[in-house]
Design an enzyme around this catalytic site. Structure first.
Site, short mmCIF file in Angstrom:
data_model
loop_
_atom_site.label_atom_id
_atom_site.label_comp_id
_atom_site.label_asym_id
_atom_site.label_seq_id
_atom_site.Cartn_x
_atom_site.Cartn_y
_atom_site.Cartn_z
CE LYS A 59 12.12 30.46 20.25
NZ LYS A 59 13.08 31.33 20.98
CB SER A 61 14.57 35.02 21.61
OG SER A 61 15.78 35.04 20.90
CB SER A 70 14.40 33.16 17.82
OG SER A 70 14.53 32.77 19.18
#
Length: 395
Positions: A80, A159, A135
């Site tokens: 990520k 997220s 996210s």
């Protein structure tokens, strides 16, 4: 390895690399080829590290040839964001090969359920006009689209779990705090925990074992993690409480109905049995507390009271049940213009405040053609319980 590396899961790839049936160099080359072919429209990656990935794959092959038994040998992963390698050390040591940085939200917006890849906004693999969630947007999209079998995430309000639900994959948030696999972490408010996204529970179990090597789950049914000692969990079925709204949220009917149908499948499979709590679960809405904890200079007295109240109510619930089951999100995936005035985090961020581990499983598809999820929450440190229950219906 049954099938080819394009459809294989992480544990299947690792087993094949360890056995010599395939090389890490080949699994990584295949992943890079899929990214080159498909990511222009998906925009799941910010950066692709072709040369570095090829070099790391050759190193994994050399380690395997030297006799190292790597639990995730040759597994191509997305990490990520551009800083994702900072927390991926245990995965690299286990033989994973990072092939690129997955997309995260771009600047200039207060909402986080989207991603911005190298070629533009990240799209939902099921409907390009919908967001993948965030996210950990690119990680979820990359896994759902088959670019990589496993990708890392971080979860400060949902997220990992929200994009897992909206992209139709499984997403695990570890217990917050020391021993979670991410150090003390969590930022100054302790809200963020590491996690991962995968297409199978077995792959999430493999991730958990690598990230939390000291975990000592209780005796019970084995989780299928080829090439490793059995991961065990509690004896099934486990007592579970269903809550559509946690006592404060206002979810839409369709995500609730799909999640409740997924609960029925868990019951039918013998993974859980539903029980009534001593008192109906009514958590205090965590939104004001979460926002205050993330605002420098805010008065935190009310936030700490909310945290204490919810901790007490969850502790009471877990004295009579092993799991709490809810929809993962209150809505279906929204469009790229944003969520409007609805917090997609309504059903997830309570467990960032409380620190409990949580897992999102695919629950089905809405009338819009997009997936939604079922969230399972367990006591602190009880990831084995989450994984055992999920494996009971997905193996």
């Amino acid at each position: 390895m049954d099938g080819d590396v394009a459809t294989a899961g992480a544990v299947e790839i690792a087993e094949a690399v360890r056995s010599g049936a395939v090389r890490a160099a080949d699994t990584v080359a295949a992943a890079l080829a899929r990214i080159a072919e498909r990511d222009a429209g998906l925009c799941a990656f910010l950066e692709v590290w072709g040369e570095d990935a090829a070099r790391r794959a050759r190193e994994v092959d050399a380690r395997v040839a030297a006799g190292e038994r790597l639990p995730l040998a040759g597994v191509p992963i997305g990490v990520k964001g551009r800083r994702g390698l900072r927390t991926a050390g245990p995965l690299l040591a286990a033989g994973c090969v990072p092939v690129g940085a997955t997309s995260v939200p771009g600047p200039g917006t207060p909402w986080q359920t989207w991603g911005l890849g190298a070629g533009g906004r990240t799209v939902n693999p099921w409907r390009a006009d919908r967001t993948p969630g965030g996210s950990s947007a690119g990680s979820a999209a990359a896994v759902a689209a088959g670019l990589v079998p496993l990708a890392t995430g971080s979860d400060g309000a949902g997220s990992v779990r929200i994009p897992a639900a909206w992209c139709g994959v499984a997403g695990l948030k570890l217990t917050n705090g020391p021993g979670s696999g991410g150090g003390t972490g969590g930022g100054p408010a302790g809200l963020t925990a590491p996690g991962a996204l995968a297409r199978s529970v077995a792959d999430l179990a493999a991730y958990w074992r690598v990230m939390v090597p000291g975990a000592a789950p209780e005796a019970g049914p084995e989780l299928p993690v080829p090439g490793a000692a059995p991961v065990t969990g509690p004896e099934l079925p486990v007592p579970a409480v269903w809550s559509a709204d946690l006592g404060f949220a206002e979810p839409d009917e369709e995500p609730v109905a799909l999640a409740r149908a997924a609960v029925d499948r868990l019951v039918d499979a013998g993974a859980v049995r539903l029980v009534r709590p001593r008192r109906p679960l009514r958590l205090a809405d965590p939104a004001p507390a979460w926002l205050a904890l993330r605002t420098p200079g805010a008065d935190l007295r009310a936030a700490h009271r909310t945290r204490a109240v919810n901790d007490e109510r969850l502790a009471e619930l877990f004295t009579g049940a092993a799991l709490l089951l809810t929809p993962t999100t209150p809505t279906a995936p929204h469009g790229h213009e944003g969520p409007g005035d609805r917090y997609s985090t309504a059903l997830t961020w309570a467990f960032n405040l409380s620190g409990h581990p949580a897992l999102s499983l695919p629950a089905g598809f809405g009338t819009d053609g997009c997936p939604v999820g079922l969230q399972a929450v367990a006591p602190h440190g009880a990831e084995a319980l989450l994984l055992a229950v999920a494996a009971g219906v997905t193996r």
